[in-house]
Design an enzyme around this catalytic site. Structure first.
Site, short mmCIF file in Angstrom:
data_model
loop_
_atom_site.label_atom_id
_atom_site.label_comp_id
_atom_site.label_asym_id
_atom_site.label_seq_id
_atom_site.Cartn_x
_atom_site.Cartn_y
_atom_site.Cartn_z
N GLU A 1 47.90 38.00 44.20
CA GLU A 1 48.21 37.68 45.58
C GLU A 1 47.57 38.68 46.55
OE1 GLU A 1 51.10 35.81 42.91
OE2 GLU A 1 50.38 37.86 43.12
N PRO B 1 42.43 42.55 29.31
CA PRO B 1 43.81 42.07 29.32
C PRO B 1 44.36 42.03 30.74
CG PRO B 1 43.49 43.79 27.68
CD PRO B 1 42.27 43.78 28.54
N ARG B 2 45.30 41.11 30.98
CA ARG B 2 45.84 40.93 32.32
C ARG B 2 46.71 42.10 32.75
NH1 ARG B 2 45.17 38.12 37.10
NH2 ARG B 2 47.16 37.87 38.17
N GLY C 1 41.10 46.18 38.82
CA GLY C 1 40.28 46.05 40.01
C GLY C 1 38.80 46.31 39.81
N GLU C 2 38.31 46.20 38.56
CA GLU C 2 36.91 46.51 38.29
C GLU C 2 36.16 45.36 37.64
OE1 GLU C 2 36.27 50.16 36.23
OE2 GLU C 2 37.69 51.30 37.43
N LEU D 1 37.69 31.80 40.55
CA LEU D 1 36.74 31.91 41.65
C LEU D 1 35.88 33.17 41.60
CD1 LEU D 1 39.01 30.68 44.55
CD2 LEU D 1 37.33 29.40 43.25
N GLU D 2 36.39 34.24 40.98
CA GLU D 2 35.60 35.47 40.95
C GLU D 2 34.28 35.26 40.19
OE1 GLU D 2 38.39 38.34 39.46
OE2 GLU D 2 38.93 38.98 41.48
#
Length: 413
Positions: free
Chosen positions: A51, A259-260, A301-302, A328-329
Site C-alpha cells: 500500500e 521472499p515476501r 525495497g530493492e 506492474l513493477e
C-alpha cells in the site's frame, strides 16, 4: 474492540517472536507519541509495503499541490514503516495507526489534527471512521479494492460496516468491479467513482534499467535469468523445482528469489542451501557471482533493479491461495510476467495483462518450470510479451490525476 484487544496484543507478541521490530514502538499503537505540533495536516494511511508503494505517487502529488500542508503517513507493519522511511525520510511525519479503540483514535487525531484522511485500498475501522465524522474530517478511500472473499467477510458485520461507510466522503475505486462491491456494502452510488489503480502511476526508479544492466555485466550478460518475487511459504520449493528444470536445459541459468516477508529470509536461504544450490544473498554477497545458481534477495525495497536485470518475472502469492501481488513493477520495465491460478487480490490488473499478452497464467506448481523454459527458449516471444506488458502499464496511467481532482474538490468544499 476492547474485548478483542488482548487477542490483538497476543498476535503482536507472537509476530514479534519472528520479527523483533513488532515489539518496538508499542505506545504508538495506542495513540501515544509526542505531539508533532501539526495543524491542518493531510493524513494518508497505507497498511504495509504494498500500500505504501501504491500511495507513493499520490503522496508526492500531495506534496507538490499542497506544499504548506504537513503530511502524515501511517502504517500498521514495521516493513511498511521502513518503506515510508526509505521513500520519504523526514519529508513526512510517520507513526503507526493506533488500534481501533475510541480513546486511542481520539488521542491520535488530537495529535496529528488532520484536515483530510485518505485510506489506501481497504481498511474499514468503525471507531476511526466514526471519530473522523464526529470531528468533521473528510475521509476518502482511494485505490479502493474489495475482493469477493473480503466482501463475504464483511457481510458478517454488515450493519456495522454500513454505518462506518456512511462516514466516508468518497470511494475512489480501482475498477468497476470494486466500485460495485463497495455499493453492495452500502456506500451510496454518488460517493463511488472509478479512478483506476494508483500503481500504474508508480514512478520507475531513476537508473533502474542502467543498474539492471550493470548487474548483468557482473554475473554474466548472456546468462538466462528469471526472478521469483514476493513468494510465500509453499511457493519457494515449487520455484526451486522449476529452476532445476531450467538448469537441465540452461546450466548457467540464475534464479533471483525474493521472499515476501523479512521474517522468512533466513528460512528461505537455508532451504536453498540445503537443496544443494550454489547460493548467494543480497546481505552477504551484494550481487550474484557467476557461480551462483540461486540468489536470495533478503532486502526490502530493492526489487526494481533486479526486475530490470531479469528476462522474466514470476509474481508470488499466486501458486498458493494468498491472492497474488503486484504485476506492474516488472511490466513497467517491459518484463513478461508469470502468475499462478490465485490472483484474486489483483484480478482486474492481472486479467488485463493476461488478455493483452503481457502475462501468462500457469495452472499450478508443476507447470511453472515448463512455462519458464518455454519463454527462455523463445527470445522473440519473451521480447513481445515484455512490450505488451509495458503497453498495458502505459495505457492505464492517470489514476493519480483523477484522485487529485477528487481531493481538490473535497478540500475546496
Amino acid at each position: 474492540m476492547y474485548l478483542a484487544t488482548p487477542v490483538i496484543v497476543l498476535r503482536l507478541l507472537t509476530r514479534g517472536m519472528r520479527h523483533g521490530s513488532y515489539h518496538q514502538r508499542w505506545p504508538e499503537r495506542f495513540g501515544v507519541f509526542p505531539a508533532p505540533g501539526l495543524s491542518g495536516s493531510l493524513w494518508v494511511h497505507a497498511v504495509s509495503v504494498g500500500e505504501v508503494n501504491a500511495a507513493e505517487p499520490l503522496i508526492k502529488a500531495l506534496k507538490r499541490a499542497y506544499p504548506q500542508a504537513p503530511l502524515v503517513v501511517t502504517t500498521v507493519t514495521p516493513t511498511g514503516s521502513e518503506r515510508v522511511r526509505q521513500l520519504f525520510g523526514d519529508g513526512v511525519f510517520h507513526v503507526y495507526l493506533p488500534y481501533d479503540l475510541p480513546f486511542a483514535v481520539r488521542r491520535f487525531l488530537h495529535r496529528v489534527r488532520p484536515r483530510l484522511a485518505i485510506i489506501v485500498e481497504t481498511e474499514i475501522w468503525p471507531n476511526l471512521y466514526f471519530a473522523c465524522h464526529r470531528h468533521g474530517i473528510p475521509l476518502m478511500i482511494v485505490n479502493a479494492r474489495l475482493s469477493e472473499r473480503s466482501l463475504r467477510g464483511y457481510r458478517a458485520a454488515r450493519a456495522l460496516v454500513r454505518a462506518a461507510l456512511r462516514c466516508v466522503s468518497h470511494v475512489s475505486a480501482q475498477s468497476r468491479t470494486d466500485a460495485a462491491r463497495y455499493r453492495m456494502l452500502g456506500v451510496p452510488s454518488d460517493k463511488v467513482v472509478v479512478s483506476g489503480n494508483l500503481k500504474f502511476d508508480m514512478p520507475v526508479p531513476e537508473q533502474a534499467q542502467e543498474r539492471g544492466e550493470a548487474l548483468r555485466v557482473q554475473w554474466g550478460p548472456l546468462r538466462p535469468v528469471w526472478i521469483a518475487a514476493s513468494t510465500h511459504e509453499g511457493e519457494e520449493l515449487a520455484v526451486l523445482e522449476a529452476h532445476l528444470e531450467v538448469l537441465q536445459r540452461f546450466p548457467d541459468a540464475l534464479l533471483l528469489l525474493a521472499p515476501r516477508h523479512p521474517d522468512r529470509f533466513r528460512l528461505v536461504e537455508h532451504l536453498v542451501r540445503n537443496l544443494g544450490f550454489s547460493t548467494g544473498t543480497r546481505s552477504g554477497n551484494r550481487v550474484p557471482a557467476p557461480a551462483h545458481q540461486v540468489f536470495v534477495i533478503d532486502a526490502m525495497g530493492e526489487l526494481m533493479p533486479f526486475f530490470a536485470a531479469s528476462d522474466l518475472a514470476f509474481i508470488g502469492g499466486s501458486l498458493v491461495p494468498i491472492g497474488g501481488h503486484n504485476v506492474l513493477e516488472p511490466a513497467a520495465l517491459s518484463r513478461p510476467v508469470l502468475v499462478g491460478p490465485h490472483t484474486f487480490n489483483f484480478d482486474d490488473i492481472t486479467q488485463t495483462m493476461v488478455q493483452q499478452g503481457g502475462a501468462q497464467r500457469v495452472a499450478g506448481s508443476d507447470a511453472l518450470g515448463a512455462a519458464v523454459l518455454q519463454l527462455l527458449r523463445d527470445r522473440a516471444s519473451l521480447h513481445r510479451m515484455g512490450e505488451r506488458a509495458h503497453a498495458v502499464f502505459d495505457s492505464e496511467q492517470g489514476a493519480v490525476r483523477r484522485v487529485m481532482t477528487l481531493i481538490d474538490h473535497t478540500l475546496g468544499e
